[in-house]
Design an enzyme around this catalytic site. Sequence first.
Site, PDB file in Angstrom:
ATOM      1  N   HIS A 135      28.845  46.376  76.058  1.00  0.00           N
ATOM      2  CA  HIS A 135      27.481  46.215  75.584  1.00  0.00           C
ATOM      3  C   HIS A 135      26.609  47.473  76.178  1.00  0.00           C
ATOM      4  O   HIS A 135      25.456  47.744  75.903  1.00  0.00           O
ATOM      5  CB  HIS A 135      26.596  44.958  75.908  1.00  0.00           C
ATOM      6  N   ASP A 169      35.690  39.838  71.430  1.00  0.00           N
ATOM      7  CA  ASP A 169      34.751  39.025  72.212  1.00  0.00           C
ATOM      8  C   ASP A 169      33.856  38.256  71.556  1.00  0.00           C
ATOM      9  O   ASP A 169      33.623  38.677  70.099  1.00  0.00           O
ATOM     10  CB  ASP A 169      33.960  40.281  73.110  1.00  0.00           C
ATOM     11  N   HIS A 171      30.571  38.047  71.680  1.00  0.00           N
ATOM     12  CA  HIS A 171      29.453  39.019  71.161  1.00  0.00           C
ATOM     13  C   HIS A 171      29.658  40.392  70.658  1.00  0.00           C
ATOM     14  O   HIS A 171      30.604  40.915  70.911  1.00  0.00           O
ATOM     15  CB  HIS A 171      28.663  39.139  72.593  1.00  0.00           C
ATOM     16  N   ASP A 258      35.113  34.359  75.203  1.00  0.00           N
ATOM     17  CA  ASP A 258      34.188  33.378  75.254  1.00  0.00           C
ATOM     18  C   ASP A 258      34.008  32.825  73.969  1.00  0.00           C
ATOM     19  O   ASP A 258      32.996  32.358  73.326  1.00  0.00           O
ATOM     20  CB  ASP A 258      32.871  34.309  75.587  1.00  0.00           C
TER      21      ASP A 258
HETATM   22  C1  OKP Z   1      28.506  39.904  77.768  1.00  0.00           C
HETATM   23  B1  OKP Z   1      30.024  39.856  76.952  1.00  0.00           B
HETATM   24  C2  OKP Z   1      23.041  32.861  78.236  1.00  0.00           C
HETATM   25  C3  OKP Z   1      22.541  34.555  77.784  1.00  0.00           C
HETATM   26  C4  OKP Z   1      23.402  35.494  77.967  1.00  0.00           C
HETATM   27  C5  OKP Z   1      24.088  37.806  77.574  1.00  0.00           C
HETATM   28  C6  OKP Z   1      25.315  37.661  77.031  1.00  0.00           C
HETATM   29  C7  OKP Z   1      26.243  38.912  77.576  1.00  0.00           C
HETATM   30  C8  OKP Z   1      27.727  38.754  77.243  1.00  0.00           C
HETATM   31  N1  OKP Z   1      22.411  32.431  79.656  1.00  0.00           N
HETATM   32  N2  OKP Z   1      23.304  36.453  77.285  1.00  0.00           N
HETATM   33  O1  OKP Z   1      29.900  40.076  75.717  1.00  0.00           O
HETATM   34  O2  OKP Z   1      30.774  38.726  77.131  1.00  0.00           O
HETATM   35 ZN    ZN Z   2      30.997  37.920  75.266  1.00  0.00          ZN
END
Ligand code: OKP
Ligand code: ZN
Length: 316
Positions: A135, A169, A171, A258
């Site tokens: 990110h 990932d 995200h 994840d």
């Molecule tokens: C980072 B990676 C939930 C909100 C979290 C941020 C996610 C970042 C993910 N408490 N939002 O891509 O695994």
């Molecule tokens: Zn992620």
Amino acid sequence: MRIIYSDTHKLHNPRFEIYDGKKTPMPEIAKRAEGVIKELALRRLGQIQAPAAFNISNIYAVHSRQYVNFLRRSSNIDAGEDFYPSYFISDTYAPLTKGTFQASIQAVNCALTGANCLLNGETLVYSLCRPPGHHAEHSSMGGYCYFNNAAIAANFLSTHGRVAILDIDFHHGNGTQSAFYNRDDVLFVSLHADPKRRYPYTSGFTQENGVGQGYGYNINFPLKLSTSDEEYLQILESAIAEIRLFEPDFLVVSAGFDTFEGDPIGGLKLTLSVYPKIAAAISNLNCRTIIIQEGGYNTEQLPHMVADFLQSFQPG
Ligand code: OKP
Ligand code: ZN
């Protein structure tokens, strides 16, 4: 398989993230990487090696000097508690602690050491980077990421051949996408949860195909939250087909776990048994590959998911 790891990541230890205005416990914790390295050692999956130091110019190829300097200076402030800067940050998920800069530099060194192993004839490397990176953009931290480990490694490799990046990932890797958006020598392909529903919300849509020379070299596969093992593997095959057409010399995998149904912050409907299958499918590309750790927040299962994944990866 080589495994690159440094315990310097422990210096980065934020206690909370801010979600909807409230302090909530930080899911991106040192225990994640500690559990993974322990399991890999136990299974004797490969030689574990500490990272070498690389020139800062590798980071400047992806991030601005102003941003790097800001991160260096502000993570040395000991505010007594986690510190959220007002500049160079894109959301409320990138707290700074005293060791954040040092840990982030070592994560980059893990990625570059892994990439360098590929240049020296190694066919498969796993870099246990923490904090994660995908990110992090040119001038901003966000989503637990500070420096974009995968983008820095991919850019380093791109001076030696064609590079494809596959981001699995949960995200969307907005930082990695933007780093190569105008380039045709680095292909970015990503499978991730529908950004209409999940972080980072503003990128990761199908119509983001790249610009200028880079047009056609950015491919997103947004997934519905109910995606099952079978559906995922089918879409993964389309992603792999795009990579095969590109004929890369190197493959960089941004590996997040994840997507697992039991993940506390992500979670499609994927079961533990899918990860070896994902690895087998990717390794069919038969390409020199560096696997870079991104997310995965079920600390109990993460070590098993990573180890199962690596164990099923046949070197190219
Ligand atoms: C980072 B990676 C939930 C909100 C979290 C941020 C996610 C970042 C993910 N408490 N939002 O891509 O695994
Ligand atoms: Zn992620």
